[in-house]
Design an enzyme around this catalytic site. Structure first.
Site, PDB file in Angstrom:
ATOM      1  N   GLU A   1       1.127  -0.936   0.225  1.00 46.69           N
ATOM      2  CA  GLU A   1      -0.157   0.127  -0.062  1.00 46.69           C
ATOM      3  C   GLU A   1       0.695   1.136   0.195  1.00 46.69           C
ATOM      4  O   GLU A   1       1.724   1.806   1.180  1.00 46.69           O
ATOM      5  CB  GLU A   1      -0.771   0.050   1.268  1.00 46.69           C
ATOM      6  CG  GLU A   1      -2.080  -1.034   1.265  1.00 46.69           C
ATOM      7  CD  GLU A   1      -3.444  -0.735   0.387  1.00 46.69           C
ATOM      8  OE1 GLU A   1      -3.380  -0.125   0.156  1.00 46.69           O
ATOM      9  OE2 GLU A   1      -3.604  -1.760  -0.411  1.00 46.69           O
TER      10      GLU A   1
ATOM     11  N   CYS B   1      -2.379   9.790   2.933  1.00 49.41           N
ATOM     12  CA  CYS B   1      -1.868   9.093   1.233  1.00 49.41           C
ATOM     13  C   CYS B   1      -2.534   9.447  -0.005  1.00 49.41           C
ATOM     14  O   CYS B   1      -1.888   9.616  -0.917  1.00 49.41           O
ATOM     15  CB  CYS B   1      -1.866   7.719   1.826  1.00 49.41           C
ATOM     16  SG  CYS B   1      -2.928   6.960   2.438  1.00 49.41           S
TER      17      CYS B   1
END
Ligand code: NAD
Length: 460
Positions: free
Chosen positions: A214, A248
Site C-alpha cells: 500500500e 496518502c
C-alpha cells in the site's frame, strides 16, 4: 509481554508457527471471538489512543475518532460477514465435467507480517490486522517508530489482549524491519513509501513471499466548471488539510479549468478561514508535521511557485500553515515528489485533454479526484486514466466504504484490502475438484487410437 528484544524475533515466529499448526486459528468461532476482543481492546483504550495521536501528530480528537478509532467499523463489518466469507463456494463446471463437483475453500496463509507507516499509525496497523485475524492467520506487527507514542500504545494493547504466539508486536525502526524481513513469512502487508516498498518486495522475493504494498504517490484532483463551488472547496479543503496533509490519498495537486480558477482560489481561502480561523496555528483542529525531517522537506517546497494563501512555517512547533501555491512549473520539486503535507499547488488547464495527458505522463496515482457533474467528462476521465481508486465530487471518503477494495496500481501499490478484500488478501483460495465413482469414461486414457475426433469435438 511487550516485545522489544530483536534477538527474540526467530522465537516469536517459531511460536506462532506452532500455534498455527494447532489449527485453532482456523476455527471461525475463535476468529470472531478475537475480533470482538480487538474491538473491546480499542474501546477500553480510546483515551490513551487519543493521547498518543495528540502527542505524535497533534491530531485533533475528532480526527482520531474519524480516521483511527473509526477502524472499529471494519471490525464490525468482518464480524458480520465472516461466516459467509469462510464458507466453501460451489462453482459451476462445464458439461464434460458432469460427474464432478468444484468448490473454492478459503484457507489462512499462516504467519503474516504487517508493517505500518506513521501518518495514520493506529488505523493502518489495525485495519490489515482485522483481515489477518478474519482470515485465520497469526500475525506479527511492526508499527512505525516515527509515531512512537502510537507504536507504544499498540504494543501495550496487543500484549494485554493477545497471546504473542498468536499476535505479537515488534517495535523499532529500520533495523527491526530488516530483522523481520530476513525471516520467512507467509504474507507481508506493507504500508509506506514507494522506495521502501521496493526494499520490502526484494526481501520477500528471497522466500517467494506474496506481498501487499500500500504505497503513495501524487494524487491529482481535477476541478471542472460544472460544480457546486461551495461544496467543492469545502471537500477539497477537508481532504487536503486533514492531518495537516499527511494523508496518502490527500489531493496532492489541483488541475483546474482556467475559467473557474479565480473563484476556486477565493473559495479555498474562505473555507480555510471557516475551518481553522484567521490563524490556523491557534486552531485546536489543525495537526502538526510528524518530524523535523519532514518539516524541512516541506519548507523547501514553499520556495516553488508563488504562495497565494498561507506559507507560514514555525520550526519550534513543526507548524506549516495550510498553503496554496500558484504558478508552479512541472519541473519544480513540489511537482516531482509526493507532497504529503499541507501545501496545495494549482495547475490550470484550458482543455481537459491537457489534464489527462499530464496525469498519464506520471506514475499511476493511488487516488484520482474529479469535481464535475458533467457525465461525459466523468466517463472520459474514468476511461482515459488509471489510478488505484477514483472519487467523484468528493475527496478521501472512498477509504471509508468497506465494500470498495482499497489499494494502488503501478507505482502506488500492489493488492488491496478493506472489507471482503482484506479477508481475500490474507487467504488462499484453495480449489477443490471432486469426482465420483458411478462412472468412468475412458476417452482420456491410453491407448489413444481412434480417440482424436472425439477430443477435437470436445474442444470445439
Ligand atoms: P516509510 O516507507 O518510510 O516507512 C514505512 C515503514 O517501513 C515503517 O514502519 C518503517 O520503519 C519501515 N521502513 C523504513 N525504511 C525501511 C527500510 N529501509 N527497510 C525496511 N523497513 C523500512 O513510510 P512512512 O514515511 O512511514 O509513510 C509515508 C508514506 O506512506 C507515503 O508515501 C504515503 O503515501 C504512504 N502511505 C500509503 C498509504 C496507503 O494506504 N497506500 C497509507 C499511508 C501512507
Amino acid at each position: 509481554m511487550i516485545i522489544t528484544e530483536l534477538s527474540n524475533v526467530g522465537d516469536i515466529i517459531q511460536n506462532q508457527r506452532e500455534f498455527f499448526q494447532t489449527g485453532k486459528t482456523k476455527d471461525v468461532t475463535f476468529r470472531i471471538e478475537q475480533l470482538i476482543n480487538l474491538k473491546q481492546a480499542i474501546i477500553e483504550h480510546e483515551q490513551s489512543i487519543v493521547e498518543a495521536l495528540q502527542a505524535d501528530l497533534h491530531k485533533p480528537e475528532v480526527e482520531t475518532y474519524l480516521t483511527e478509532i473509526g477502524v472499529i467499523k471494519e471490525i464490525d463489518y468482518a464480524i458480520k460477514h465472516l461466516k459467509t466469507w469462510t464458507k466453501p463456494k460451489k462453482t459451476a463446471v462445464s458439461f464434460d465435467f458432469f460427474s464432478y463437483s468444484a468448490r473454492i475453500y478459503p484457507e489462512p496463509l499462516g504467519v503474516v507480517l504487517i508493517i505500518g507507516p506513521w501518518n495514520y499509525p493506529f488505523q493502518l496497523i489495525i485495519s490489515p490486522l482485522v483481515g489477518a485475524i478474519a482470515a485465520g492467520n497469526c500475525a506479527i506487527i511492526k508499527p512505525s517508530e516515527i509515531a512512537s507514542h502510537t507504536s507504544r500504545i499498540i504494543a501495550e494493547i496487543v500484549a494485554k489482549y493477545f497471546d504473542p504466539a498468536y499476535i505479537a508486536v515488534v517495535e523499532g525502526g529500520v533495523e527491526a524491519s530488516q530483522k523481520l524481513l530476513a525471516e520467512k513469512f507467509d504474507h507481508i502487508f506493507f504500508t509506506g513509501g514507494t522506495a521502501v516498498g521496493k526494499i520490502i518486495m526484494a526481501a520477500a522475493a528471497k522466500y517467494l513471499t506474496p506481498v501487499t504494498l500500500e504505497l503513495g504517490g501524487k494524487s491529482p484532483c481535477i476541478v471542472d466548471t460544472d460544480i457546486n463551488l461551495e461544496h467543492t472547496v469545502r471537500r477539497i479543503t477537508w481532504g487536503k488539510f486533514i492531518n495537516a496533509g499527511q494523508t496518502c490519498i490527500a489531493p496532492d495537486y489541483l488541475l483546474v479549468d482556467k475559467k473557474i480558477k479565480k473563484d476556486l482560489i477565493d473559495g479555498l481561502g474562505k473555507s480555510l478561514k471557516e475551518f481553522y480561523g484567521d490563524n490556523p496555528a491557534n486552531s485546536p483542529d489543525y495537526a502538526r508535521i510528524i518530524s523535523q525531517k519532514h518539516f524541512d522537506r516541506l519548507v523547501n517546497f514553499l520556495k516553488d511557485g508563488e504562495v497565494i494563501i498561507g506559507g507560514v512555517a514555525q520550526a519550534s512547533e513543526r507548524y506549516i500553515a495550510p498553503t496554496v501555491i500558484d504558478n508552479v512549473s512541472l519541473e519544480d520539486s513540489i511537482m516531482q515528489e509526493e507532497i504529503f503535507g499541507p501545501i496545495l499547488p494549482i495547475i490550470e488547464y484550458t482543455d481537459i485533454a491537457e489534464a489527462i495527458a499530464l496525469i498519464n505522463s506520471r506514475p499511476k496515482p493511488l487516488a484520482l479526484y474529479l469535481f464535475s457533474q458533467n457525465k461525459n467528462l466523468q466517463k472520459r476521465v474514468l476511461q482515459e486514466t488509471s489510478s488505484g481508486g477514483v472519487c467523484i465530487n468528493d475527496t478521501v471518503m472512498q477509504v471509508g466504504v468497506s465494500s470498495l477494495p482499497f489499494g494502488g496500481v503501478g507505482d502506488s501499490g500492489i493488492g488491496n484490502y478493506h472489507g471482503k478484500a482484506s479477508f481475500d488478501t490474507f487467504s488462499h483460495n484453495k480449489s477443490v475438484l471432486q469426482n465420483s465413482f458411478w462412472l468412468d469414461l475412458k476417452w482420456r486414457y491410453a491407448p489413444y487410437e481412434g480417440k482424436l475426433p472425439l477430443i477435437k469435438k470436445l474442444l470445439g
